[in-house]
Design an enzyme around this catalytic site. Sequence first.
Site, PDB file in Angstrom:
ATOM      1  CG  HIS A  34      -0.229  -0.331   2.505  1.00  0.00           C
ATOM      2  ND1 HIS A  34       0.607   0.570   3.120  1.00  0.00           N
ATOM      3  CD2 HIS A  34      -0.186  -1.453   3.258  1.00  0.00           C
ATOM      4  CE1 HIS A  34       1.103   0.021   4.213  1.00  0.00           C
ATOM      5  NE2 HIS A  34       0.650  -1.217   4.320  1.00  0.00           N
ATOM      6  CG  HIS A  37       4.382  -1.680   1.898  1.00  0.00           C
ATOM      7  ND1 HIS A  37       3.085  -2.124   1.936  1.00  0.00           N
ATOM      8  CD2 HIS A  37       5.033  -2.328   2.895  1.00  0.00           C
ATOM      9  CE1 HIS A  37       2.941  -3.005   2.908  1.00  0.00           C
ATOM     10  NE2 HIS A  37       4.107  -3.146   3.509  1.00  0.00           N
ATOM     11  CD  GLN A  61       6.852 -11.179  10.577  1.00  0.00           C
ATOM     12  OE1 GLN A  61       7.924 -11.253  10.012  1.00  0.00           O
ATOM     13  NE2 GLN A  61       6.210 -10.021  10.701  1.00  0.00           N
ATOM     14  CD  GLN A 153       8.752  -4.737  11.902  1.00  0.00           C
ATOM     15  OE1 GLN A 153       8.171  -5.797  12.015  1.00  0.00           O
ATOM     16  NE2 GLN A 153       8.625  -3.997  10.809  1.00  0.00           N
ATOM     17  CB  SER A 186      -0.815  -5.571   4.649  1.00  0.00           C
ATOM     18  OG  SER A 186       0.346  -4.987   4.125  1.00  0.00           O
TER      19      SER A 186
HETATM   20  O1  PAF Z   1       6.887  -5.112   8.811  1.00  0.00           O
HETATM   21  C1  PAF Z   1       6.801  -6.145   8.124  1.00  0.00           C
HETATM   22  O2  PAF Z   1       6.135  -6.173   7.093  1.00  0.00           O
HETATM   23  C2  PAF Z   1       7.542  -7.393   8.580  1.00  0.00           C
HETATM   24  O3  PAF Z   1       7.540  -7.508   9.957  1.00  0.00           O
HETATM   25  C3  PAF Z   1       8.983  -7.486   8.024  1.00  0.00           C
HETATM   26  C4  PAF Z   1       9.851  -6.360   8.548  1.00  0.00           C
HETATM   27  C5  PAF Z   1       8.939  -7.443   6.501  1.00  0.00           C
HETATM   28  C6  PAF Z   1       9.626  -8.807   8.457  1.00  0.00           C
HETATM   29  O4  PAF Z   1       8.928  -9.908   7.974  1.00  0.00           O
END
Ligand code: PAF
Length: 253
Positions: A34, A37, A61, A153, A186
Amino acid sequence: MKIIKSIEEWRYIFKKHKTNGKTVGLVPTMGALHGAHISLVGHSVKDNDLTAVSIFVNPTQFNNPDDLTNYPETWESDVAKLEAAGVDYLLYPAYEDMYRDNYRYKLIETEYSGDLCGTARPGHFDGVLTVVMKLLNMTKATKAYFGEKDWQQFQLIKDMAETFFIDTEIIPCPLIREKSGLAMSSRNKMLTTEELERAPLFNKTISSGKTIAEMKEELTSLGFKVDYLKKKEGRIFGAVFLGKARLIDNVKI
Ligand code: PAF
């Protein structure tokens, strides 16, 4: 834009670019792309000779299997958006290739990853840190770009890169919102039309200046299931469930 599946091929290509003195920007994603990104891609294209985007829906994850099953996939429109944004390489590895050890080796952070999203999602950040470290090692990117929506993150990845002497510079990029105030994600694709109309009230409520207890009460009465709301580092962080989606946001106090 060249689409590369083989990790061997991409390691070879990026090594060659490095030797030739080219700078490489990496934007790791899980697809379902989107505007936020594409804004990360924009920063990378501006800063570097070459930009690589990875699309890998990283199963390690997802602590909730339903979340992985429901995760949106929009391959064709992702490719078109990346082409239009000027991306040079799209990296698209398979699980068996990324996790040749079947996740026998993992990266674990023991303090900050247990806070905020980590409390409700045990093991989530182990999976994120492990896959990001793999991606950074494979590409040896000059810079890698992460959105400030996933504040925790970003902090963990930056810290991990410093701790393990990874040369890549970890760059934070501003959180991007829809006109309605809803943070782009997303997971918004998982919302029904009615939920999509209600979702901006999450940001409105955490920006209201009310107490955490009042915000929780308000969100609950609006039909959100509050995962957590917390004041920390001069910000309010929150995660809520709305229908099938878990939404996160943070605002400066
Ligand atoms: O933020 C994300 O989309 C995910 O956590 C990442 C950093 C691509 C790791 O899979």
